[in-house]
Design an enzyme around this catalytic site. Structure first.
Site, PDB file in Angstrom:
ATOM      1  N   LYS A  25      33.462 -14.575  50.737  1.00  0.00           N
ATOM      2  CA  LYS A  25      34.542 -14.457  49.361  1.00  0.00           C
ATOM      3  C   LYS A  25      35.597 -15.296  49.860  1.00  0.00           C
ATOM      4  CE  LYS A  25      31.684 -10.315  48.569  1.00  0.00           C
ATOM      5  NZ  LYS A  25      31.804  -8.538  48.810  1.00  0.00           N
ATOM      6  N   ARG A  30      40.644 -19.113  47.991  1.00  0.00           N
ATOM      7  CA  ARG A  30      40.738 -20.398  48.863  1.00  0.00           C
ATOM      8  C   ARG A  30      40.601 -20.938  47.961  1.00  0.00           C
ATOM      9  NH1 ARG A  30      39.811 -24.978  51.015  1.00  0.00           N
ATOM     10  NH2 ARG A  30      42.142 -26.241  52.242  1.00  0.00           N
ATOM     11  N   VAL A  49      30.312 -13.900  65.123  1.00  0.00           N
ATOM     12  CA  VAL A  49      29.436 -13.064  65.721  1.00  0.00           C
ATOM     13  C   VAL A  49      28.794 -13.164  67.014  1.00  0.00           C
ATOM     14  CG1 VAL A  49      27.246 -11.357  65.160  1.00  0.00           C
ATOM     15  CG2 VAL A  49      28.035 -12.733  63.648  1.00  0.00           C
ATOM     16  N   SER A 119      50.474 -10.604  76.883  1.00  0.00           N
ATOM     17  CA  SER A 119      50.106 -11.850  77.425  1.00  0.00           C
ATOM     18  C   SER A 119      50.766 -12.198  76.550  1.00  0.00           C
ATOM     19  CB  SER A 119      48.775 -12.187  76.859  1.00  0.00           C
ATOM     20  OG  SER A 119      47.836 -11.358  76.154  1.00  0.00           O
ATOM     21  N   GLU A 144      35.891  -6.834  62.430  1.00  0.00           N
ATOM     22  CA  GLU A 144      37.376  -6.844  62.031  1.00  0.00           C
ATOM     23  C   GLU A 144      38.346  -8.664  61.752  1.00  0.00           C
ATOM     24  OE1 GLU A 144      39.797  -6.788  66.425  1.00  0.00           O
ATOM     25  OE2 GLU A 144      39.206  -8.661  65.877  1.00  0.00           O
ATOM     26  N   ASN A 153      46.391 -19.752  66.153  1.00  0.00           N
ATOM     27  CA  ASN A 153      45.552 -19.653  66.882  1.00  0.00           C
ATOM     28  C   ASN A 153      44.638 -20.643  67.914  1.00  0.00           C
ATOM     29  OD1 ASN A 153      42.516 -19.416  65.805  1.00  0.00           O
ATOM     30  ND2 ASN A 153      42.432 -21.361  65.124  1.00  0.00           N
TER      31      ASN A 153
END
Length: 267
Positions: A25, A30, A49, A119, A144, A153
């Site tokens: 999806k 995009r 997962v 952190s 999530e 990232n």
């Protein structure tokens, strides 16, 4: 954790289906932007997962029982939406919010960008409940969604790998260096956003100047066609001087004068 034997394949399969569907999806969103010739706030889509080993470690650490795994572990299914710029993140958040009540429900939002972790970790998390049609019937699972920039990232992946290598016991000097890197990457994000804004402004000015030049040349050409050669020559010389000067405001004024003159000759 309970000693009851868990059929991990059966437990994880719905989450695998959820990740596959959500990735599909968001990738289509995009692609739709790109097909329409628009800038996509979503640069890339990733999904995973959680492994059975990671789940076991987490439930053991948090004291979660077997029967509560699906309710209390919110990140078994994880989707990561990567953005080029910080200002793209609110746009992606809004895309998700607009889907709420349709193909997903928002359970909670956690802003670790405005409220970074100790952190140095930065990301925006949205916990959702996602409905699946399985061979056993309808089922809802928690997932999530993480929304972050390329720089965020890169830092988060590196920090995760180091934590895994050190079994979560990072040396203090490494923690400090990672924290400094987090600030450096966030400052890079902000600087890139500033550069992008300046570039967009420059592009707008270039487009405006191009439009003005085209209109001016068209009016001068029309003067030649209507045999107002002397007037056209004078205007052409003035245009060349103004173009070489490069002042866009003077070009605007000159364009307005030309429009008036062209209207006079049109009558």
């Amino acid at each position: 954790m309970d000693k009851e034997i868990i059929n991990w394949k059966e437990l994880l399969y719905p989450y695998e289906q959820a990740v596959d569907e959500l990735m599909l999806k968001f990738n289509y969103i995009r692609k739709e932007y790109l097909r329409l010739g628009l800038y996509s706030p979503i640069e890339s889509v990733e999904g995973r997962v959680k492994s059975s080993a990671s789940i076991i470690e987490k439930v053991s650490r948090k004291g979660i029982s077997r029967c509560d795994i699906e309710e209390k572990i919110e990140d078994i299914a994880g989707i990561r939406l990567i953005c080029q710029f910080v200002e793209d993140i609110p746009k992606v958040i809004e895309i998700i919010r607009q889907r709420a009540g349709h193909d997903l429900d928002i359970v909670e939002e956690r802003d670790y960008i405005a409220n970074k972790k100790e952190s140095g970790y930065r990301s925006y998390h949205i916990i959702i409940k996602y409905g699946l049609n399985t061979v056993f019937g309808f089922k809802e699972v928690l997932a999530e969604i993480q929304i972050r920039t390329l720089a965020m990232n890169f830092w988060a992946v590196t920090e995760h790998e180091l934590n895994y290598k050190y079994s979560g016991n990072l040396p203090d000097d490494l923690k400090a260096r990672l924290k400094a890197c987090a600030e450096a990457s966030f400052n890079l994000d902000k600087e890139m956003s500033t550069i992008r804004e300046e570039l967009m402004q420059a592009e707008k000015m270039t487009e405006l100047k191009s439009s003005l030049v085209n209109n001016i040349l068209e009016n001068i050409q029309n003067l030649y066609f209507k045999l107002h050669i002397e007037e056209a020559d004078n205007m052409n010389r003035r245009f060349i001087d103004l173009y070489d000067d490069g002042d866009i405001n003077k070009l605007k004024d000159f364009n307005e004068q030309l429009n008036i003159i062209a209207e006079m000759y049109r009558v």
